[in-house]
Structure formats: C-alpha cells, structure tokens
Write a protein that holds these residues in place. Structure first.
Motif, PDB file in Angstrom:
ATOM      1  N   ILE A  20       0.836  -1.206   0.000  1.00 48.53           N
ATOM      2  CA  ILE A  20       0.000   0.000   0.000  1.00 48.53           C
ATOM      3  C   ILE A  20       0.869   1.254   0.000  1.00 48.53           C
ATOM      4  N   ARG A  21       1.903   1.267   0.800  1.00 50.65           N
ATOM      5  CA  ARG A  21       2.799   2.432   0.839  1.00 50.65           C
ATOM      6  C   ARG A  21       3.453   2.661  -0.521  1.00 50.65           C
ATOM      7  N   ALA A  22       3.896   1.587  -1.169  1.00 48.14           N
ATOM      8  CA  ALA A  22       4.524   1.711  -2.482  1.00 48.14           C
ATOM      9  C   ALA A  22       3.523   2.243  -3.511  1.00 48.14           C
ATOM     10  N   ALA A  23       2.286   1.800  -3.413  1.00 50.32           N
ATOM     11  CA  ALA A  23       1.255   2.270  -4.343  1.00 50.32           C
ATOM     12  C   ALA A  23       0.995   3.759  -4.165  1.00 50.32           C
ATOM     13  N   PHE A  24       0.972   4.220  -2.927  1.00 48.17           N
ATOM     14  CA  PHE A  24       0.772   5.651  -2.693  1.00 48.17           C
ATOM     15  C   PHE A  24       1.935   6.463  -3.245  1.00 48.17           C
ATOM     16  N   ASP A  25       3.162   5.976  -3.050  1.00 51.09           N
ATOM     17  CA  ASP A  25       4.322   6.690  -3.577  1.00 51.09           C
ATOM     18  C   ASP A  25       4.199   6.861  -5.089  1.00 51.09           C
ATOM     19  N   GLN A  26       3.833   5.780  -5.783  1.00 45.58           N
ATOM     20  CA  GLN A  26       3.719   5.847  -7.235  1.00 45.58           C
ATOM     21  C   GLN A  26       2.540   6.705  -7.658  1.00 45.58           C
ATOM     22  N   ALA A  27       1.393   6.519  -7.019  1.00 48.59           N
ATOM     23  CA  ALA A  27       0.195   7.266  -7.401  1.00 48.59           C
ATOM     24  C   ALA A  27       0.373   8.763  -7.192  1.00 48.59           C
ATOM     25  N   LEU A  28       1.033   9.144  -6.095  1.00 47.63           N
ATOM     26  CA  LEU A  28       1.260  10.565  -5.829  1.00 47.63           C
ATOM     27  C   LEU A  28       2.208  11.172  -6.858  1.00 47.63           C
ATOM     28  N   ALA A  29       3.202  10.401  -7.283  1.00 49.97           N
ATOM     29  CA  ALA A  29       4.110  10.893  -8.329  1.00 49.97           C
ATOM     30  C   ALA A  29       3.380  11.051  -9.656  1.00 49.97           C
ATOM     31  N   ASP A  30       2.482  10.107  -9.953  1.00 58.03           N
ATOM     32  CA  ASP A  30       1.761  10.129 -11.231  1.00 58.03           C
ATOM     33  C   ASP A  30       0.689  11.208 -11.289  1.00 58.03           C
ATOM     34  N   THR A  31       0.161  11.612 -10.136  1.00 58.60           N
ATOM     35  CA  THR A  31      -0.964  12.553 -10.116  1.00 58.60           C
ATOM     36  C   THR A  31      -0.602  13.866  -9.430  1.00 58.60           C
ATOM     37  N   SER A  32       0.666  14.183  -9.350  1.00 62.26           N
ATOM     38  CA  SER A  32       1.098  15.372  -8.609  1.00 62.26           C
ATOM     39  C   SER A  32       0.462  16.653  -9.134  1.00 62.26           C
ATOM     40  N   THR A  33       0.240  16.748 -10.446  1.00 62.67           N
ATOM     41  CA  THR A  33      -0.365  17.961 -11.000  1.00 62.67           C
ATOM     42  C   THR A  33      -1.858  18.042 -10.696  1.00 62.67           C
ATOM     43  N   ALA A  34      -2.479  16.888 -10.424  1.00 66.69           N
ATOM     44  CA  ALA A  34      -3.912  16.870 -10.123  1.00 66.69           C
ATOM     45  C   ALA A  34      -4.197  17.120  -8.651  1.00 66.69           C
ATOM     46  N   LEU A  35      -3.136  17.096  -7.831  1.00 69.06           N
ATOM     47  CA  LEU A  35      -3.304  17.293  -6.399  1.00 69.06           C
ATOM     48  C   LEU A  35      -2.461  18.466  -5.906  1.00 69.06           C
ATOM     49  N   PRO A  36      -2.710  19.657  -6.455  1.00 61.93           N
ATOM     50  CA  PRO A  36      -1.907  20.803  -6.018  1.00 61.93           C
ATOM     51  C   PRO A  36      -2.192  21.155  -4.562  1.00 61.93           C
ATOM     52  N   THR A  37      -1.139  21.460  -3.826  1.00 66.59           N
ATOM     53  CA  THR A  37      -1.297  21.896  -2.440  1.00 66.59           C
ATOM     54  C   THR A  37      -0.363  23.070  -2.189  1.00 66.59           C
ATOM     55  N   THR A  38      -0.800  23.966  -1.342  1.00 69.86           N
ATOM     56  CA  THR A  38       0.021  25.130  -1.013  1.00 69.86           C
ATOM     57  C   THR A  38       0.732  24.946   0.320  1.00 69.86           C
ATOM     58  N   GLN A  39       0.159  24.131   1.199  1.00 68.68           N
ATOM     59  CA  GLN A  39       0.760  23.899   2.512  1.00 68.68           C
ATOM     60  C   GLN A  39       0.293  22.566   3.050  1.00 68.68           C
ATOM     61  N   ILE A  40       1.183  21.856   3.730  1.00 66.11           N
ATOM     62  CA  ILE A  40       0.863  20.569   4.324  1.00 66.11           C
ATOM     63  C   ILE A  40       1.048  20.675   5.836  1.00 66.11           C
ATOM     64  N   TRP A  41       0.065  20.169   6.581  1.00 67.27           N
ATOM     65  CA  TRP A  41       0.112  20.190   8.044  1.00 67.27           C
ATOM     66  C   TRP A  41       0.278  18.755   8.559  1.00 67.27           C
ATOM     67  N   GLY A  42       1.501  18.352   8.836  1.00 65.88           N
ATOM     68  CA  GLY A  42       1.731  17.019   9.379  1.00 65.88           C
ATOM     69  C   GLY A  42       1.818  15.934   8.320  1.00 65.88           C
ATOM     70  N   GLU A  43       1.835  14.676   8.790  1.00 68.64           N
ATOM     71  CA  GLU A  43       1.944  13.532   7.894  1.00 68.64           C
ATOM     72  C   GLU A  43       0.691  13.391   7.033  1.00 68.64           C
ATOM     73  N   ARG A  44       0.887  12.910   5.808  1.00 71.50           N
ATOM     74  CA  ARG A  44      -0.250  12.735   4.901  1.00 71.50           C
ATOM     75  C   ARG A  44      -0.798  11.309   4.904  1.00 71.50           C
ATOM     76  N   LEU A  45       0.066  10.314   5.125  1.00 68.34           N
ATOM     77  CA  LEU A  45      -0.369   8.917   5.070  1.00 68.34           C
ATOM     78  C   LEU A  45      -0.252   8.290   6.452  1.00 68.34           C
ATOM     79  N   GLU A  46      -1.372   7.788   6.958  1.00 70.99           N
ATOM     80  CA  GLU A  46      -1.424   7.224   8.311  1.00 70.99           C
ATOM     81  C   GLU A  46      -1.804   5.747   8.258  1.00 70.99           C
ATOM     82  N   ASP A  47      -0.992   4.927   8.896  1.00 75.72           N
ATOM     83  CA  ASP A  47      -1.269   3.498   9.035  1.00 75.72           C
ATOM     84  C   ASP A  47      -2.128   3.312  10.281  1.00 75.72           C
ATOM     85  N   ARG A  48      -3.396   2.920  10.073  1.00 75.12           N
ATOM     86  CA  ARG A  48      -4.305   2.711  11.193  1.00 75.12           C
ATOM     87  C   ARG A  48      -4.521   1.225  11.479  1.00 75.12           C
TER      88      ARG A  48
END
Length: 263
Positions: free
Chosen positions: A98-126
């Motif tokens: 799952i972590r590897a999939a998120f790494d790849q998906a975020l790289a592939d869709t970086s232009t579709a997920l613009p952010t100006t500021q991040i507050w803390g961790e984005r991916l949480e293992d629950r």
C-alpha cells in the motif's frame, strides 16, 4: 422499538477531527440512558480517544457504547477501561504494498493534487486501514473545507490507486482524505458486524450520518435496510438525538404502565 443508535463521527457528531462539543457529550449521555450508542468512522482509535472518549460526561453509561474505528474493522468496549475486542489488521506485506502504491500514485498525479501547505503527515497506518489526508493529518478545518469541495482533486488519485491496488477498496472519506481497506469494508459491513457482536437486529437500530447521499461514505449503510437520518452538521444531529430520546422515553413510560397478564 429501537435499541441502538449508530453515528458517523466527522460532520455528524463533531466537525472534522474536532472534539465533540459539551452539548453533544450531554446529548449522548441522555441517549445512553434509553439506548445503546455506536460510532462508526474511518478515524483511528487515538482520534476516537481525543474526539469522544476524553469528552464524555462523568457518569455516562459507557457500557452501552460501541466504538468502531477504521470503518468498523476494530471494536472497542468499556469494562473498567476501554478494551479492543477485535482488529482486522493488514499484514506487513500488505502494508508495504500500500505504501509503495501511494508513492507511485502521488508521483503520477502530482499535478492533479496541487497543495500550497501541508500540516503534518499525509499517510497514516491505522492497522486495518490506511488513510491519506491531502493537506496533512493536522490541517485546519477551514483549509480542508476549501481544498476539494467537489471531490474532483481526489478522484484522480483514487483512480490511480485503484489501478495499482485492484484487490483493495479505495474510498473518498471526510473532506480531504482517501481510505484504503479490504474489499467490502464499509458501513454496511460494520453495521452487520455490530449486529453480530451486540445481538441487536439491524431493524432495531438507527443510523445517523452527514453523507448518506449517493456516493457519500455513509451511503452503504442503507444497504442493510437500517432506518437512517441524514443530517447536515452536528447541530442537526443534536435535534435528531433529542427527538429520539423523547420518543424512546415515551415508549418506555407507556410500556411500564401496561398491566402485565396474571400468571
């Protein structure tokens, strides 16, 4: 007669990742006098502790609470302290995938997920669920509400993740999050598991949520046939709770007055 009232958490009992307000804590204490209460949410247990457990009124009937984090894949009950009853956790191999999939998906869709500021961790293992929060786990509510109101920004990432993780469920949750769980993990599954654990049939339950509309993360609950109440925010939830308490109190009073047949 209804014996249990189940709730969504964020947007229903409290604002996103905020603690329940004192009036909500008081309302839940009153409801617990006439029925059991369940809370089913994608949030993890530490968030449940902050948002609910620490804010409950002293003397509330805690034995009547069924707390179901990570969309019901975990259950906590109170018996001289809070205890985990079950947890359907991912294996270490699944978590790495799952972590590897998120790494790849975020790289592939970086232009579709613009952010100006991040507050803390984005991916949480629950444990039994991974939750991606686009603006970070501690993002302020105002920023979250403005970021993706039509859900389109997350849709590209969701589609890519579903391609990379075809055997898992990828759902939009909350205002900026995406939840990854095993297939079939939704609020319908959670309610069926709740019925099994509590021995309360679903027709004796009510579910209250702010996202019961088509495509909302509460909508699967309807698939169980449970009676539902759609609310817009915690203020409407307070109104619904007051009506349920009044109704159940009246029914109980009437039942107490009905003469029992002579044996």
């Amino acid at each position: 007669m209804k014996r249990l009232v189940a709730f969504d958490l964020d947007g229903t009992l409290a604002e996103s990742k905020q603690s329940i307000a004192p009036d909500m804590a008081a309302a839940l204490a009153k409801l617990l006098q006439v029925a059991d209460v369940a809370v089913i949410s994608g949030a993890g247990w530490p968030q449940y502790e902050r948002q609910i457990v620490e804010k409950l009124e002293p003397g509330a009937r805690l034995g009547g609470l069924w707390l179901m984090p990570t969309t019901g894949t975990k259950l906590y009950r109170f018996d001289d302290g809070w205890h985990q009853i079950y947890a359907d956790n991912f294996s270490d191999a699944d978590k790495a995938k799952i972590r590897a999939a998120f790494d790849q998906a975020l790289a592939d869709t970086s232009t579709a997920l613009p952010t100006t500021q991040i507050w803390g961790e984005r991916l949480e293992d629950r444990g039994s669920q991974f939750t991606f929060s686009a603006l970070g786990q501690q993002a302020p509510l105002e920023a979250k509400e403005k970021w993706d109101p039509d859900r389109t920004k997350r849709a590209a990432l969701q589609a890519q993740l579903q391609h990379l993780l075809p055997d898992l469920s990828i759902r939009l949750g909350g205002t900026t999050s995406i939840d990854v769980t095993r297939p079939g993990t939704d609020k319908a599954h959670a309610l069926r598991r709740l019925s099994q654990e509590s021995h309360i049939p679903i027709h004796e339950m009510i579910f209250i949520g702010d996202a019961l509309y088509a495509g909302g993360n509460d909508a699967p609950a309807k698939g169980t046939g449970i009676d539902t109440i759609q609310v817009r925010d915690p203020a409407e939830t307070l109104t619904a709770i007051a009506a349920i308490v009044a109704c159940l109190t009246t029914i109980r009073a009437h039942q107490a007055q009905v003469p029992r047949p002579i044996q």
